[in-house]
Design a protein around this motif. Structure first.
Motif, PDB file in Angstrom:
ATOM      1  N   LEU A 167     -18.749  32.260  22.326  1.00 54.23           N
ATOM      2  CA  LEU A 167     -17.358  31.815  22.400  1.00 54.23           C
ATOM      3  C   LEU A 167     -17.207  30.665  23.384  1.00 54.23           C
ATOM      4  O   LEU A 167     -16.522  29.678  23.106  1.00 54.23           O
ATOM      5  N   TRP A 168     -17.849  30.788  24.541  1.00 50.71           N
ATOM      6  CA  TRP A 168     -17.661  29.802  25.602  1.00 50.71           C
ATOM      7  C   TRP A 168     -18.364  28.480  25.295  1.00 50.71           C
ATOM      8  O   TRP A 168     -17.819  27.411  25.563  1.00 50.71           O
ATOM      9  N   TYR A 169     -19.566  28.552  24.743  1.00 52.25           N
ATOM     10  CA  TYR A 169     -20.374  27.350  24.580  1.00 52.25           C
ATOM     11  C   TYR A 169     -20.346  26.764  23.171  1.00 52.25           C
ATOM     12  O   TYR A 169     -20.750  25.611  22.987  1.00 52.25           O
ATOM     13  N   VAL A 170     -19.885  27.517  22.198  1.00 52.81           N
ATOM     14  CA  VAL A 170     -19.890  27.029  20.819  1.00 52.81           C
ATOM     15  C   VAL A 170     -18.473  26.968  20.245  1.00 52.81           C
ATOM     16  O   VAL A 170     -18.003  25.913  19.801  1.00 52.81           O
ATOM     17  N   VAL A 171     -17.791  28.112  20.242  1.00 53.18           N
ATOM     18  CA  VAL A 171     -16.515  28.206  19.537  1.00 53.18           C
ATOM     19  C   VAL A 171     -15.428  27.375  20.211  1.00 53.18           C
ATOM     20  O   VAL A 171     -14.761  26.547  19.564  1.00 53.18           O
ATOM     21  N   LEU A 172     -15.218  27.580  21.511  1.00 53.70           N
ATOM     22  CA  LEU A 172     -14.142  26.854  22.202  1.00 53.70           C
ATOM     23  C   LEU A 172     -14.365  25.339  22.221  1.00 53.70           C
ATOM     24  O   LEU A 172     -13.414  24.579  21.974  1.00 53.70           O
ATOM     25  N   PRO A 173     -15.581  24.843  22.499  1.00 56.30           N
ATOM     26  CA  PRO A 173     -15.772  23.384  22.409  1.00 56.30           C
ATOM     27  C   PRO A 173     -15.514  22.836  21.009  1.00 56.30           C
ATOM     28  O   PRO A 173     -14.940  21.751  20.858  1.00 56.30           O
ATOM     29  N   ALA A 174     -15.933  23.585  19.972  1.00 51.96           N
ATOM     30  CA  ALA A 174     -15.710  23.116  18.608  1.00 51.96           C
ATOM     31  C   ALA A 174     -14.232  23.135  18.238  1.00 51.96           C
ATOM     32  O   ALA A 174     -13.760  22.299  17.465  1.00 51.96           O
ATOM     33  N   ALA A 175     -13.506  24.099  18.802  1.00 55.57           N
ATOM     34  CA  ALA A 175     -12.070  24.213  18.499  1.00 55.57           C
ATOM     35  C   ALA A 175     -11.207  23.370  19.421  1.00 55.57           C
ATOM     36  O   ALA A 175      -9.978  23.320  19.249  1.00 55.57           O
ATOM     37  N   LEU A 176     -11.815  22.692  20.397  1.00 53.56           N
ATOM     38  CA  LEU A 176     -11.049  21.951  21.406  1.00 53.56           C
ATOM     39  C   LEU A 176     -10.101  20.907  20.827  1.00 53.56           C
ATOM     40  O   LEU A 176      -8.964  20.786  21.306  1.00 53.56           O
ATOM     41  N   PRO A 177     -10.486  20.128  19.806  1.00 56.28           N
ATOM     42  CA  PRO A 177      -9.504  19.174  19.249  1.00 56.28           C
ATOM     43  C   PRO A 177      -8.246  19.845  18.732  1.00 56.28           C
ATOM     44  O   PRO A 177      -7.134  19.325  18.911  1.00 56.28           O
ATOM     45  N   PHE A 178      -8.382  21.010  18.092  1.00 59.67           N
ATOM     46  CA  PHE A 178      -7.211  21.747  17.606  1.00 59.67           C
ATOM     47  C   PHE A 178      -6.375  22.247  18.784  1.00 59.67           C
ATOM     48  O   PHE A 178      -5.143  22.163  18.760  1.00 59.67           O
ATOM     49  N   ILE A 179      -7.048  22.778  19.793  1.00 58.25           N
ATOM     50  CA  ILE A 179      -6.335  23.319  20.953  1.00 58.25           C
ATOM     51  C   ILE A 179      -5.540  22.231  21.664  1.00 58.25           C
ATOM     52  O   ILE A 179      -4.361  22.410  22.000  1.00 58.25           O
ATOM     53  N   LEU A 180      -6.169  21.092  21.873  1.00 57.21           N
ATOM     54  CA  LEU A 180      -5.485  19.995  22.576  1.00 57.21           C
ATOM     55  C   LEU A 180      -4.334  19.436  21.748  1.00 57.21           C
ATOM     56  O   LEU A 180      -3.309  19.015  22.306  1.00 57.21           O
TER      57      LEU A 180
END
Length: 254
Positions: A167-180
């Protein structure tokens, strides 16, 4: 790149200057009543006095305090819930009915009942801002987590990564554009709800001053504070866009 960006601002600034000049002419020509809309030159005089005297600092700090605290709380809650719902099916099935029931409600409509439970102090205002911020970020985070490339997750599992590390190293970085993207939308909502709550409670901040000027029929002062509010919104958006570009520097290069 910087020169191109500066040149790209020229058409918009020129159009804005043209609108202001047209408004000035319409008021001076008597097409618009001065009692309802003073000329921009008169508003500028009041705005200049507010800025030079420092009178703007107190109300501005009060409003930005609500915005930043509420935005921070709502962002944490939205990212946490969106990640949980996107990753665990049980969490999605549990929370999805509540989220879909609460999400369409205009958050401004929640301010009156919150006033009944929490009073008219900062707790109510921050709660209102947090609720407005949470749901756009939650939905965007959910979509971002669900859209992560399965190949990346399979590679993480192949290397023996656990859920927390993936979650920390793969999922959240990949989802970061959506989150921002959700956070950028929510930042504007945070300012809107903060100002609205100040208007309804009649306590401090830019919202209270704008409404107080209108009630006192101090029209030039009212428009001057509106201009300040517009500049605050513009500055917040520009600041977040700068931070977003730094966070997604790899996407900008691509």
């Amino acid at each position: 790149m910087r020169r191109e960006r500066l040149l790209g601002l020229v058409p918009g600034l020129a159009f804005l200057a043209l609108l202001i000049a047209g408004l000035e002419w319409a008021v001076q020509a008597g097409l618009i009543r001065r009692a309802l809309m003073p000329p921009p030159s008169a508003i500028w005089e009041v705005l200049r006095d507010l800025l030079t005297s420092g009178e703007v600092i107190g109300p501005l700090v009060a409003t930005l305090r609500l915005v930043f605290i509420g935005f921070g709380i709502g962002s944490v809650v939205g990212i946490a819930l969106g990640t949980a719902m996107g990753w665990w099916g049980a969490a999605y099935r549990l929370l999805e009915p509540l989220v879909e029931m609460m999400r369409p409600i205009p958050k401004a409509a929640l301010v009156p009942p919150l006033m009944l439970f929490l009073g008219i102090g900062d707790t109510m205002k921050i709660t209102s801002v947090s609720l407005a911020v949470t749901f756009p970020i939650l939905v965007n985070t959910l979509q971002g987590v669900r859209g992560v490339d399965r190949v990346l997750l399979d590679s993480a599992r192949t290397h023996g990564w656990g859920t927390a590390r993936a979650l920390w190293y793969v999922v959240l970085p990949a989802a970061l554009p959506f989150i921002l993207a959700g956070m950028r939308t929510s930042l504007g909502l945070a300012l809107i709800i903060a100002v609205l709550s100040e208007m309804l409670t009649g306590q401090g901040g830019l919202g209270f001053l704008i409404l107080d000027m209108q009630r006192s029929f101090l029209i030039r002062q009212m428009y001057a504070w509106l201009v300040i509010l517009a500049l605050v919104g513009l500055a917040l958006n520009a600041l977040f866009a700068w931070a977003e570009a730094r966070a997604l520097h790899w996407q900008q290069r691509h």
